[in-house]
Design an enzyme around this catalytic site. Structure first.
Site, PDB file in Angstrom:
ATOM      1  N   HIS A  27      46.348  26.920  34.414  1.00  0.00           N
ATOM      2  CA  HIS A  27      47.537  27.075  33.569  1.00  0.00           C
ATOM      3  C   HIS A  27      47.153  27.560  32.165  1.00  0.00           C
ATOM      4  O   HIS A  27      47.671  27.085  31.165  1.00  0.00           O
ATOM      5  CB  HIS A  27      48.352  25.775  33.516  1.00  0.00           C
ATOM      6  CG  HIS A  27      49.087  25.507  34.802  1.00  0.00           C
ATOM      7  ND1 HIS A  27      50.272  26.137  35.114  1.00  0.00           N
ATOM      8  CD2 HIS A  27      48.782  24.714  35.843  1.00  0.00           C
ATOM      9  CE1 HIS A  27      50.677  25.700  36.315  1.00  0.00           C
ATOM     10  NE2 HIS A  27      49.789  24.851  36.779  1.00  0.00           N
ATOM     11  N   GLY A 106      49.300  26.998  49.420  1.00  0.00           N
ATOM     12  CA  GLY A 106      49.249  25.863  48.501  1.00  0.00           C
ATOM     13  C   GLY A 106      48.013  25.807  47.633  1.00  0.00           C
ATOM     14  O   GLY A 106      47.123  25.003  47.859  1.00  0.00           O
ATOM     15  N   SER A 109      46.074  30.867  46.594  1.00  0.00           N
ATOM     16  CA  SER A 109      46.509  32.259  46.402  1.00  0.00           C
ATOM     17  C   SER A 109      46.758  33.004  47.695  1.00  0.00           C
ATOM     18  O   SER A 109      46.381  34.172  47.836  1.00  0.00           O
ATOM     19  CB  SER A 109      45.488  33.040  45.572  1.00  0.00           C
ATOM     20  OG  SER A 109      45.524  32.612  44.257  1.00  0.00           O
ATOM     21  N   SER A 110      47.449  32.352  48.627  1.00  0.00           N
ATOM     22  CA  SER A 110      47.802  33.071  49.842  1.00  0.00           C
ATOM     23  C   SER A 110      48.724  34.243  49.516  1.00  0.00           C
ATOM     24  O   SER A 110      48.640  35.298  50.157  1.00  0.00           O
ATOM     25  CB  SER A 110      48.456  32.129  50.855  1.00  0.00           C
ATOM     26  OG  SER A 110      49.516  31.419  50.261  1.00  0.00           O
ATOM     27  N   SER A 111      49.584  34.094  48.508  1.00  0.00           N
ATOM     28  CA  SER A 111      50.497  35.208  48.211  1.00  0.00           C
ATOM     29  C   SER A 111      49.770  36.356  47.528  1.00  0.00           C
ATOM     30  O   SER A 111      50.019  37.518  47.850  1.00  0.00           O
ATOM     31  CB  SER A 111      51.712  34.742  47.406  1.00  0.00           C
ATOM     32  OG  SER A 111      51.335  34.128  46.218  1.00  0.00           O
ATOM     33  N   ASP A 155      45.325  35.142  39.826  1.00  0.00           N
ATOM     34  CA  ASP A 155      45.205  35.175  41.287  1.00  0.00           C
ATOM     35  C   ASP A 155      44.966  36.593  41.794  1.00  0.00           C
ATOM     36  O   ASP A 155      44.122  36.831  42.661  1.00  0.00           O
ATOM     37  CB  ASP A 155      46.471  34.618  41.947  1.00  0.00           C
ATOM     38  CG  ASP A 155      46.741  33.196  41.535  1.00  0.00           C
ATOM     39  OD1 ASP A 155      45.869  32.577  40.896  1.00  0.00           O
ATOM     40  OD2 ASP A 155      47.840  32.696  41.846  1.00  0.00           O
ATOM     41  N   TYR A 204      56.655  25.574  37.675  1.00  0.00           N
ATOM     42  CA  TYR A 204      55.757  26.563  37.072  1.00  0.00           C
ATOM     43  C   TYR A 204      56.462  27.312  35.943  1.00  0.00           C
ATOM     44  O   TYR A 204      55.955  27.396  34.826  1.00  0.00           O
ATOM     45  CB  TYR A 204      55.289  27.544  38.155  1.00  0.00           C
ATOM     46  CG  TYR A 204      54.236  28.507  37.681  1.00  0.00           C
ATOM     47  CD1 TYR A 204      52.889  28.220  37.847  1.00  0.00           C
ATOM     48  CD2 TYR A 204      54.585  29.700  37.048  1.00  0.00           C
ATOM     49  CE1 TYR A 204      51.916  29.093  37.400  1.00  0.00           C
ATOM     50  CE2 TYR A 204      53.620  30.577  36.595  1.00  0.00           C
ATOM     51  CZ  TYR A 204      52.288  30.274  36.778  1.00  0.00           C
ATOM     52  OH  TYR A 204      51.322  31.144  36.331  1.00  0.00           O
TER      53      TYR A 204
HETATM   54  C1  GLA Z   1      49.326  30.092  39.976  1.00  0.00           C
HETATM   55  C2  GLA Z   1      49.567  31.396  39.242  1.00  0.00           C
HETATM   56  C3  GLA Z   1      48.367  31.758  38.364  1.00  0.00           C
HETATM   57  C4  GLA Z   1      47.944  30.578  37.476  1.00  0.00           C
HETATM   58  C5  GLA Z   1      47.833  29.299  38.289  1.00  0.00           C
HETATM   59  C6  GLA Z   1      47.597  28.084  37.426  1.00  0.00           C
HETATM   60  O1  GLA Z   1      48.284  30.228  40.910  1.00  0.00           O
HETATM   61  O2  GLA Z   1      49.814  32.444  40.142  1.00  0.00           O
HETATM   62  O3  GLA Z   1      48.675  32.885  37.582  1.00  0.00           O
HETATM   63  O4  GLA Z   1      48.849  30.419  36.410  1.00  0.00           O
HETATM   64  O5  GLA Z   1      48.996  29.046  39.072  1.00  0.00           O
HETATM   65  O6  GLA Z   1      46.384  28.189  36.752  1.00  0.00           O
END
Ligand code: GLA
Length: 343
Positions: A27, A106, A109-111, A155, A204
């Site tokens: 974050h 979850g 970074s699957s997306s 990500d 988020y």
């Molecule tokens: C998600 C977002 C990222 C980052 C993280 C938290 O994965 O896609 O850009 O902000 O949360 O660090």
């Protein structure tokens, strides 16, 4: 299922991209800060062929579902991730797209893996000029403009540029980056808490709005520009103060971790988790339970939640060769349905 079975012919191109696990710097990436992810072996793979129809056909092998999306529409479910990539790459053909992925959903970074794999496939199919950084920036625009999550750039940059053998240190303001080896003698353990991240999208965007407000009140472009944590005391609102304190201290932890040994790196991970749990409030009781179990194991250097939070994955730094045994011990005592994300 294969592309051939679903669409009755061969794909013209196939491309893959990995998920990522973030070791430190959570974050911080929507406030110009520092992050330290690495790629995981799990990947999304996208196969594409042009079609003559008036609609895209998108098949997810994982969901065993085909979506038909007329040209000019964004579709629902997983379609916006793919349609966003197609439109932002300037492609106006109807496409048949076959998606498969072993990146757990979850926190890993699957997306982004889906976006980068789709963008790579489109770049190859049409001979487009975008480099890997431009691809990452388009992936982020897909999140913002098609998915509705105001994500940072970590990500997509990790999926587009990182590999599994090193950590990618990224300055999310300048996009300058350097690679670092993992701390000597250590390996990474990734666990899935089994907690679905239902609040992730709304929580988020709310956090992002809070730290933007904190930066505004402190008179800085981004919290990256606050290097002395005592400056956040100037915020009159206690909630904003805690949110800002997380971002400022987390940036300092990433910088302290560069070149640190495993013991020091682990301490910084533990401190990161405490900050995410109490100041940023993006953890989950089940994730805290698993992190505490890991931190109580004398072999573990450090452990923390990873990714956006609200459930999902966690990461630990452990001695080389011990990840499997540590995971088994911890999961046996966990009250939820967790699992190791096996390399
Ligand atoms: C998600 C977002 C990222 C980052 C993280 C938290 O994965 O896609 O850009 O902000 O949360 O660090």
């Amino acid at each position: 299922m294969t592309f051939q079975v679903v669409f009755g012919r061969d794909p013209e191109v196939t491309a893959s991209a990995p998920g990522r696990v973030n070791l430190l710097g959570e974050h911080t990436d929507y406030q110009g800060g520092f992050v330290l992810p690495t790629a995981i072996p799990q990947q999304a793979t996208v196969a594409i062929s042009r079609s003559n129809g008036g609609a895209h056909r998108l098949h997810s092998a994982n969901l065993n579902r085909t979506l038909t999306v007329p040209l000019g529409e964004r579709g629902e479910d997983f379609a916006p991730y793919v349609i966003g990539c197609i439109e932002l790459m300037g492609v106006d053909d109807a496409l048949d797209v076959f998606i498969t992925s072993d990146v757990p959903s979850g926190g890993l970074s699957s997306s982004a893996a889906l976006e980068i794999a789709t963008l790579r496939a489109l770049r190859e199919l049409y001979g487009l000029p975008q480099d890997d950084v431009e691809i990452a920036l388009i992936g982020q625009r897909v999140e913002h403009e098609y998915v509705g999550v105001k994500s940072g750039i970590m990500d997509q940059m990790a999926s587009s540029l990182a590999d599994t053998t090193r950590m990618l240190f990224l300055d999310t303001r300048s996009l300058e980056r350097r690679v670092y080896p993992f701390p000597a003698g250590a390996e990474i353990l990734v666990l899935d808490s089994g907690v679905p991240r239902t609040l992730a999208g709304s929580g988020y965007n709310e956090r992002r709005a809070q730290v933007e407000e904190a930066a505004r009140q402190l008179g800085v472009p981004e919290l990256r520009d606050v290097t002395d944590v005592s400056q956040v005391e100037a915020l009159s609102d206690a909630l904003l103060r805690r949110r800002a304190r997380h971002v400022v201290t987390e940036n300092a932890r990433v910088l302290a971790a560069l070149g640190a040994d495993a013991a020091r790196f682990g301490e910084l991970m533990n401190a990161s988790h405490a900050s995410l749990q109490h100041d940023y409030e993006v953890s989950h009781p089940r994730v805290d339970e698993l992190v505490a179990l890991l931190q109580a194991d004398p072999r573990v250097y450090g452990a923390r939640m990873t990714g956006a939070g609200f459930g999902g994955a966690l990461v630990a730094l452990v001695p080389q060769g011990e990840a499997a045994a540590i995971a088994d011990g911890v999961l046996a005592r966990y009250s939820g349905e967790g699992q190791r994300v096996v390399p």
